[in-house]
Design a protein around this motif. Structure first.
Motif, short mmCIF file in Angstrom:
data_model
loop_
_atom_site.label_atom_id
_atom_site.label_comp_id
_atom_site.label_asym_id
_atom_site.label_seq_id
_atom_site.Cartn_x
_atom_site.Cartn_y
_atom_site.Cartn_z
N ASP A 48 -7.19 6.09 -49.25
CA ASP A 48 -6.10 5.75 -50.16
C ASP A 48 -5.24 4.62 -49.59
O ASP A 48 -4.70 3.80 -50.34
CB ASP A 48 -5.24 6.97 -50.45
N ALA A 49 -5.10 4.57 -48.26
CA ALA A 49 -4.35 3.47 -47.63
C ALA A 49 -5.06 2.15 -47.88
O ALA A 49 -4.42 1.10 -48.06
CB ALA A 49 -4.20 3.72 -46.14
N SER A 84 2.86 2.94 -55.27
CA SER A 84 3.37 4.25 -54.84
C SER A 84 2.21 5.23 -54.74
O SER A 84 1.12 4.98 -55.26
CB SER A 84 4.40 4.79 -55.83
N LEU A 85 2.45 6.35 -54.09
CA LEU A 85 1.44 7.40 -54.04
C LEU A 85 1.20 7.99 -55.42
O LEU A 85 0.08 8.41 -55.73
CB LEU A 85 1.88 8.50 -53.07
N PHE A 86 2.23 8.00 -56.27
CA PHE A 86 2.04 8.49 -57.63
C PHE A 86 0.99 7.65 -58.35
O PHE A 86 0.10 8.20 -59.03
CB PHE A 86 3.35 8.44 -58.41
N ASP A 391 4.59 9.91 -39.17
CA ASP A 391 5.94 9.47 -39.55
C ASP A 391 5.98 7.95 -39.74
O ASP A 391 6.50 7.20 -38.91
CB ASP A 391 6.94 9.90 -38.47
N TYR A 392 5.44 7.49 -40.87
CA TYR A 392 5.43 6.05 -41.16
C TYR A 392 6.84 5.52 -41.43
O TYR A 392 7.12 4.35 -41.20
CB TYR A 392 4.52 5.76 -42.35
N ALA A 393 7.72 6.40 -41.91
CA ALA A 393 9.11 5.97 -42.18
C ALA A 393 9.78 5.53 -40.88
O ALA A 393 10.52 4.53 -40.86
CB ALA A 393 9.88 7.11 -42.83
N GLY A 417 -1.42 -0.28 -45.38
CA GLY A 417 -1.27 0.41 -46.65
C GLY A 417 -0.04 1.28 -46.71
O GLY A 417 0.72 1.26 -47.68
N ASN A 418 0.21 2.07 -45.66
CA ASN A 418 1.34 3.00 -45.69
C ASN A 418 2.69 2.31 -45.55
O ASN A 418 3.67 2.75 -46.17
CB ASN A 418 1.16 4.06 -44.60
#
Length: 501
Positions: A48-49, A84-86, A391-393, A417-418
């Motif tokens: 997904d990334a 977004s992930l959505f 923890d990508y944030a 990606g993230n």
């Protein structure tokens, strides 16, 4: 004059749901998964990334030996709905819903009963590569299998409609399968061969309307075909995984490849085969020689499965591939539950086994929901937790505090990606992207796992004109959300621009 009853949209929906409860279940199931997984997710896994890294970049082809359809759909969705992930989950589960729906309606258009179609559709939840892996991590396999399902539906409609526009849609469906996953070609070839083997279908396929299918197919695949010819290194980037002529053994590699085809075909459909066997044994008293001679639809489904496997076997024989993974068979065997449902219908007098087969499929799908959530939040991949929970944030906040950058560059798509989830204007770059170094915009963040210098990242830096090795590499330790005692060492360097000549 009798009154004409007008049905409202709500009435039509209720009527459809009452007649097709299995289809309603599938639509509600995947709609729930979109919102549920968006709610509990922290970041994207590797596949997904990769999609997040390509969103917004519509082009005829991409890197990593992957066909472009799934990435095209994600890119368009990202442009419309945002990155977004959505959006990523919306695309994946909408495509899975259309896969199930295509099997159901394709079976109905061919003339199979509603019960057989429902059992064949819900039975796909008994295929772990579809019910589990496709929801958990797979991307391009979802695109390829869904494209094949679209081709199956278009074929069924063309056999019924026999018109020029249904022929054109058949050509587009076949193109969608090929552009979804290149190994879908085995199923698509089998689709045509199975159709030609049945006289009533052969008459349609050999009619003048088929010209529309041929033209639609050619027009759809030519641009990507020309791109592939110009980027053969990207097209063939992962061919090593097939282990062609492994060890230099011409015969042994092929024998091993054929064994893997047989073994993984059984494993792929193993759960469905097990429940089919149970239903077959429990219904031994109701078993008959056959209700009647096989219909064209029943013959077609059976031949489609066997011809597809034969095409894979020939492909292994010709190429010398010694490795055939079960997930590669997804576009080939996704109709196996429908074939098993056809057998239950033909040789067992009662409909009860079919109903049980469908119910078991639905239960398997429901079991996946909590299982997938636990896997994403708490499961480990070997010794490490799920990479999407990193923890990508913290990484984004730390690197942004040190300076602005326009690109995120790494050896793989995980970081580019993230980090794009936190700043959608970032240009993601990783090694499998065609012309990767030319995509880098400065200032750029080069980031990789581990504290040692990464050869792939160093190669990208050098190709972009940045002196290597860098002297100002910094390190950070990132924890996993639900495993605060576990962490990953990450290195990064912020580069203002390439070296001046």
């Amino acid at each position: 004059m009798p009154a004409i009853s007008a049905q409202t949209p709500t009435t039509r929906i209720k009527s459809f749901a009452a007649r097709n409860p299995a289809m309603l279940f599938v639509l509600c199931y995947f709609a729930f998964q979109i919102f549920f997984l968006t709610m509990i997710s922290n970041g994207a896994g590797v596949d997904d990334a990769e999609q997040l890294a390509y969103v917004g970049a519509l082009q005829w082809g991409y890197g990593g030996s992957q066909a472009p359809l799934y990435t095209w759909i994600n890119s368009i969705a990202g442009d419309v709905l945002g990155i977004s992930l959505f959006t990523i989950y919306l695309v994946k589960f909408s495509m899975l819903a259309s896969l199930f729906a295509s099997v159901y309606f394709g079976a109905r258009l061919l003339g199979l009963s509603r019960m057989v179609a429902a059992a064949g559709m819900l039975g796909m939840f008994m295929l772990p590569q579809i019910s589990w892996e496709s929801q958990r991590t797979l991307t391009h396999s979802v695109g390829g299998t869904t494209g094949c399902a679209w081709a199956f539906l278009a074929f069924a409609w063309h056999m019924k409609s026999r018109s020029w526009h249904s022929a054109a849609l058949l050509g587009l469906g076949i193109a969608a399968g090929l552009l979804g996953k290149f190994n879908a070609s085995f199923f698509l070839i089998a689709l045509i061969l199975a159709g030609l083997s049945i006289p009533s279908y052969r008459a349609v396929l050999l009619s003048r309307s088929t010209l529309a299918a041929v033209l639609a197919f050619i027009a759809s695949v030519i641009p990507t075909g020309l791109w592939a010819l110009a980027h053969t290194e990207n097209l063939l980037a992962r061919t090593h995984k097939f282990e062609m002529n492994a060890g230099g053994h011409f015969l042994l590699s092929r024998l091993h490849g054929e064994w893997k085809v047989f073994l993984n075909s059984v494993l792929f459909s193993g759960v469905a085969l097990a429940f089919f066997g149970i239903a077959w044994w429990r219904s031994r008293r109701d078993r008959v020689t056959a209700r009647s001679s096989a219909t064209d639809a029943e013959k077609f489904v059976a031949r489609l499965i066997w011809f597809a496997l034969a095409c894979v076997a020939v492909g292994v024989l010709v190429s010398g591939a010694a490795e055939v993974k079960d997930r590669w068979l997804q576009p080939v065997l996704f109709l196996s539950p429908l074939y098993l449902a056809v057998l239950l219908d033909r040789f067992i007098r009662s409909d009860l086994p079919l109903k049980r087969f469908a119910v078991v499929g639905a239960i398997c799908g429901l079991i996946v929901i909590p299982g997938l959530a636990i896997n994403m939040l708490y499961a480990r991949d070997g010794e490490d937790p799920y990479i999407g929970e990193l923890d990508y944030a913290k990484l984004f906040a730390t690197t942004r505090a040190e300076g602005n950058y326009q690109s995120v560059v790494s050896d793989g798509p995980q970081f580019p990606g993230n980090l794009r989830l936190y700043d959608t204007s970032l240009t993601p770059v990783h090694m499998e992207m065609p012309n990767a170094s030319a995509r880098i915009k400065f200032p750029a963040l080069f980031v990789w796992f581990g504290e040692d210098l990464n050869p792939g990242v160093m190669a990208l830096m050098s190709a972009a004109g940045v002196p290597t090795p860098p002297t100002d590499v910094r390190h950070i330790s990132l924890n996993f959300r639900n495993y605060p005692d576990r962490n990953e060492a990450v290195s990064y360097v912020l580069v203002p621009g390439p070296a001046k000549p």
